[in-house]
Design a protein around this motif. Structure first.
Motif, PDB file in Angstrom:
ATOM      1  N   TYR A   6       0.848  -1.190   0.000  1.00 50.35           N
ATOM      2  CA  TYR A   6       0.000   0.000   0.000  1.00 50.35           C
ATOM      3  C   TYR A   6       0.881   1.236   0.000  1.00 50.35           C
ATOM      4  N   VAL A   8       2.379   4.756   1.176  1.00 50.58           N
ATOM      5  CA  VAL A   8       2.568   5.607   2.348  1.00 50.58           C
ATOM      6  C   VAL A   8       3.097   6.929   1.805  1.00 50.58           C
ATOM      7  N   TYR A  36       2.193   9.473  12.024  1.00 52.00           N
ATOM      8  CA  TYR A  36       1.803   8.417  11.065  1.00 52.00           C
ATOM      9  C   TYR A  36       0.334   8.070  11.254  1.00 52.00           C
ATOM     10  N   SER A  38      -2.530   5.302   9.472  1.00 52.63           N
ATOM     11  CA  SER A  38      -2.855   4.244   8.521  1.00 52.63           C
ATOM     12  C   SER A  38      -4.373   4.179   8.378  1.00 52.63           C
ATOM     13  N   ARG A  40      -7.904   2.524   6.162  1.00 50.55           N
ATOM     14  CA  ARG A  40      -8.395   1.372   5.398  1.00 50.55           C
ATOM     15  C   ARG A  40      -9.852   1.628   5.014  1.00 50.55           C
ATOM     16  N   GLU A  45      -5.830   0.077   1.462  1.00 50.05           N
ATOM     17  CA  GLU A  45      -5.109   0.780   2.518  1.00 50.05           C
ATOM     18  C   GLU A  45      -4.356   1.980   1.955  1.00 50.05           C
ATOM     19  N   ALA A  47      -1.696   5.224   3.745  1.00 51.04           N
ATOM     20  CA  ALA A  47      -1.096   5.750   4.969  1.00 51.04           C
ATOM     21  C   ALA A  47      -0.344   7.044   4.686  1.00 51.04           C
TER      22      ALA A  47
END
Length: 131
Positions: A6, A8, A36, A38, A40, A45, A47
């Protein structure tokens, strides 16, 4: 064997970036720290990490630029109406249909990440199948 993959995206405002995708696209927060987040939505996903976080190698701590994130939806016209109704989302490309099989528009997320909201449609013009 790969078990997950995914994007980031590095950001100068992790909270604002995450909030944009939770409020506008229905993502849910699965992990959150001040540096950070994350997210979904179903199996998808996404992030965000602070560009200045110590885990980012020296010389690479730059907010994401030149990124176009595609999000496919069932009803792009409805998504366009919903996202633009408040007047607080910047539209970079107005809603339109493309011969290559997309009806879409592009908005700008915090930090300048482009989000291409797409509904697949039949190919037309030069992309239409010859029968």
């Amino acid at each position: 064997m790969i078990t997950s993959s995914y994007p980031v995206l590095m950001s100068t405002d992790v909270a604002a970036s995450a909030r944009f995708f939770t409020e506008r696209f229905g993502f849910e927060t699965v992990f959150e720290a001040d540096w950070y987040v994350s997210l979904r939505q179903g199996t998808w996903e996404l992030a965000f990490v602070a560009a200045d976080h110590p885990t980012i190698p020296h010389g690479f701590g730059t907010a994401a630029t030149g990124v176009l994130l595609n999000i496919e939806v069932d009803q792009v016209d409805d998504a366009y109406a919903r996202l633009t109704a408040g007047g607080d989302v910047r539209v970079a490309l107005e809603l339109r249909s493309e011969d290559f099989g997309q009806r879409h528009f592009i908005v700008v997320a915090p930090g300048g990440v482009l989000v291409d909201v797409i509904e697949p449609i039949p190919f037309t013009g030069e992309f239409a199948a010859d029968d």
